[in-house]
Write an enzyme that holds these catalytic residues in place. Structure first.
Site, mmCIF file in Angstrom:
data_model
loop_
_atom_site.group_PDB
_atom_site.id
_atom_site.type_symbol
_atom_site.label_atom_id
_atom_site.label_comp_id
_atom_site.label_asym_id
_atom_site.label_seq_id
_atom_site.Cartn_x
_atom_site.Cartn_y
_atom_site.Cartn_z
ATOM 1 N N SER A 164 0.838 -1.100 -0.081
ATOM 2 C CA SER A 164 0.017 0.108 -0.125
ATOM 3 C C SER A 164 0.842 1.394 -0.048
ATOM 4 C CB SER A 164 -0.758 -0.060 1.319
ATOM 5 O OG SER A 164 -1.652 1.362 1.454
ATOM 6 N N TYR A 177 -2.738 -0.876 10.459
ATOM 7 C CA TYR A 177 -2.352 -1.272 8.895
ATOM 8 C C TYR A 177 -1.195 -0.581 8.606
ATOM 9 C CZ TYR A 177 -4.028 -1.054 3.946
ATOM 10 O OH TYR A 177 -4.090 -1.428 2.763
HETATM 11 P P1 NAD Z 1 -11.391 -6.303 -0.218
HETATM 12 O O1 NAD Z 1 -11.791 -6.164 1.219
HETATM 13 O O2 NAD Z 1 -12.162 -6.303 -1.182
HETATM 14 O O3 NAD Z 1 -10.522 -7.550 -0.251
HETATM 15 C C1 NAD Z 1 -9.690 -8.329 0.749
HETATM 16 C C2 NAD Z 1 -9.951 -9.642 0.745
HETATM 17 O O4 NAD Z 1 -9.167 -10.350 1.381
HETATM 18 C C3 NAD Z 1 -11.265 -10.148 0.779
HETATM 19 O O5 NAD Z 1 -11.354 -11.145 -0.089
HETATM 20 C C4 NAD Z 1 -11.028 -10.760 1.911
HETATM 21 O O6 NAD Z 1 -12.211 -11.651 2.340
HETATM 22 C C5 NAD Z 1 -9.793 -11.291 1.985
HETATM 23 N N1 NAD Z 1 -9.365 -11.722 3.434
HETATM 24 C C6 NAD Z 1 -9.191 -10.958 4.637
HETATM 25 N N2 NAD Z 1 -8.696 -11.759 5.503
HETATM 26 C C7 NAD Z 1 -8.134 -13.085 5.188
HETATM 27 C C8 NAD Z 1 -7.724 -14.000 5.541
HETATM 28 N N3 NAD Z 1 -7.348 -14.270 6.937
HETATM 29 N N4 NAD Z 1 -7.356 -15.297 4.617
HETATM 30 C C9 NAD Z 1 -7.569 -14.973 3.488
HETATM 31 N N5 NAD Z 1 -8.325 -13.971 2.669
HETATM 32 C C10 NAD Z 1 -8.740 -12.834 3.761
HETATM 33 O O7 NAD Z 1 -10.308 -5.042 -0.144
HETATM 34 P P2 NAD Z 1 -9.212 -4.667 -1.473
HETATM 35 O O8 NAD Z 1 -9.115 -3.101 -1.411
HETATM 36 O O9 NAD Z 1 -9.222 -5.518 -2.709
HETATM 37 O O10 NAD Z 1 -7.506 -5.128 -0.689
HETATM 38 C C11 NAD Z 1 -6.737 -6.228 -1.130
HETATM 39 C C12 NAD Z 1 -5.465 -5.785 -0.809
HETATM 40 O O11 NAD Z 1 -4.919 -4.519 -1.498
HETATM 41 C C13 NAD Z 1 -5.065 -5.503 0.752
HETATM 42 O O12 NAD Z 1 -4.125 -6.077 1.127
HETATM 43 C C14 NAD Z 1 -5.302 -4.140 0.919
HETATM 44 O O13 NAD Z 1 -4.513 -3.829 1.937
HETATM 45 C C15 NAD Z 1 -4.446 -3.795 -0.359
HETATM 46 N N6 NAD Z 1 -4.844 -2.150 -0.730
HETATM 47 C C16 NAD Z 1 -6.006 -1.859 -0.933
HETATM 48 C C17 NAD Z 1 -6.320 -0.332 -1.179
HETATM 49 C C18 NAD Z 1 -7.427 0.037 -1.777
HETATM 50 O O14 NAD Z 1 -7.588 1.157 -2.052
HETATM 51 N N7 NAD Z 1 -8.666 -0.569 -2.044
HETATM 52 C C19 NAD Z 1 -5.118 0.463 -1.280
HETATM 53 C C20 NAD Z 1 -3.759 0.014 -0.871
HETATM 54 C C21 NAD Z 1 -3.850 -1.442 -0.635
#
Ligand code: NAD
Length: 279
Positions: A164, A177
């Site tokens: 991130s 986080y």
């Molecule tokens: P999201 O909530 O849509 O997806 C997260 C996924 O991780 C979900 O499918 C959830 O069920 C899964 N998950 C959570 N705990 C888990 C576990 N213990 N075992 C297996 N799966 C698990 O959110 P997203 O935005 O798609 O996030 C995906 C990644 O991207 C994360 O690592 C997040 O930190 C990172 N990220 C997202 C953003 C953003 O703006 N959306 C920005 C920076 C980083």
């Protein structure tokens, strides 16, 4: 400028990852889902990991299979060692091996520092950091066992950590986080250093603000979106395909000499836009 136009569609070369086997954790939602689909479009067979929401995971797997590649949904909590080991064993048994790991699963449990419970701190570290470590460790064992297969890829395996912009931007109210992602950065670089001699490439993608369920409050209303755009020089909120495209490229041999790098995919968020007119 129209800030609603997202990532370009139809840009993934269909055979870029032909014959490779990929595992994407947390792939039934948001960035993981788009990435799993993107890898499938590029010709990889894809395991769709999920911890809850089997139906959504099976829908993603069915969409990927419709491209003519193999796909299956595997349940596992990435923070649980026995479940990660079992998931990797199953993948090797059913798909033959693994070439690409996208350690994507992650979550937030936000609170100001004085309100944050140990459970909130621990949960985020367990999933976002320890979960990536466990998956990377198990994938590295299989990469090492199998080595390079020149017809498949120039490297023995690729690990892509979903980090991130908060691996470098402090984030008040989210100390668990931001700390987890800071940890991911150093874990990624250390693994890259350790594994590069074995032709295993470890890199990270660091998204900025991407429209997914994890940050719905930040983009859902026009006011929230306006506030968010102040932080994004490129003047649009990202969508999951922006990240999927970066992961597909990074996983491919086009990027074979890219080792231990974080690719920021953030519309310029890490350019500190607050300094554009001041400072
Ligand atoms: P999201 O909530 O849509 O997806 C997260 C996924 O991780 C979900 O499918 C959830 O069920 C899964 N998950 C959570 N705990 C888990 C576990 N213990 N075992 C297996 N799966 C698990 O959110 P997203 O935005 O798609 O996030 C995906 C990644 O991207 C994360 O690592 C997040 O930190 C990172 N990220 C997202 C953003 C953003 O703006 N959306 C920005 C920076 C980083």
């Amino acid at each position: 400028m129209d800030s609603t136009v997202g990532a370009p569609q139809g840009v993934i070369p269909a055979r870029l990852l032909h014959g490779q086997k990929a595992l994407v954790t947390g792939a039934n939602s948001g960035i993981g889902k788009a990435t799993a689909i993107g890898l499938g479009r590029a010709g990889a067979d894809v395991v769709v990991n999920y911890v809850a929401g089997r139906e959504a995971a099976e829908e993603v797997a069915a969409e990927i299979a419709s491209f003519g590649v193999r796909s299956a949904a595997y349940e596992a909590d990435v923070s649980q060692e026995d479940q990660v080991v079992a998931m990797m064993d199953r993948m090797v048994r059913e798909f033959g091996t693994i070439d690409i790991l996208v350690a994507n699963a992650g979550l937030q449990r936000d609170a100001s520092v004085t309100e944050m419970t140990l459970a909130q701190w621990q949960k985020v570290i367990d999933v976002n950091l320890t979960g990536q470590f466990l998956c990377a460790r198990e994938a590295a064992k299989e990469f090492r066992r199998r080595g390079v297969v020149p017809d498949v890829s120039r490297s023995a395996g690729k690990i892509i950590c979903m980090s991130s912009v908060h691996q470098i931007i402090p984030w008040a109210g989210h100390v668990n986080y931001a700390s987890s992602k800071g940890g991911v950065q150093m874990m990624m670089q250390t693994l890259a250093q350790e594994l590069a001699p074995e032709k295993i490439r470890v890199n990270a993608v660091a998204p900025g603000a991407i429209k997914t369920p994890i940050n719905r409050a930040a983009w859902e209303t026009p006011e929230a979106q306006k506030d968010l755009l102040r932080l994004i020089p490129y003047d649009r909120v990202g969508d999951p395909d922006d990240i999927a495209h970066a992961v597909v490229a990074l996983a491919s041999d086009l990027m074979d000499y890219v080792v231990g790098t974080t690719l920021y995919v953030d519309g310029g968020m890490t350019l500190f836009p607050g300094f554009a007119t001041g400072g």
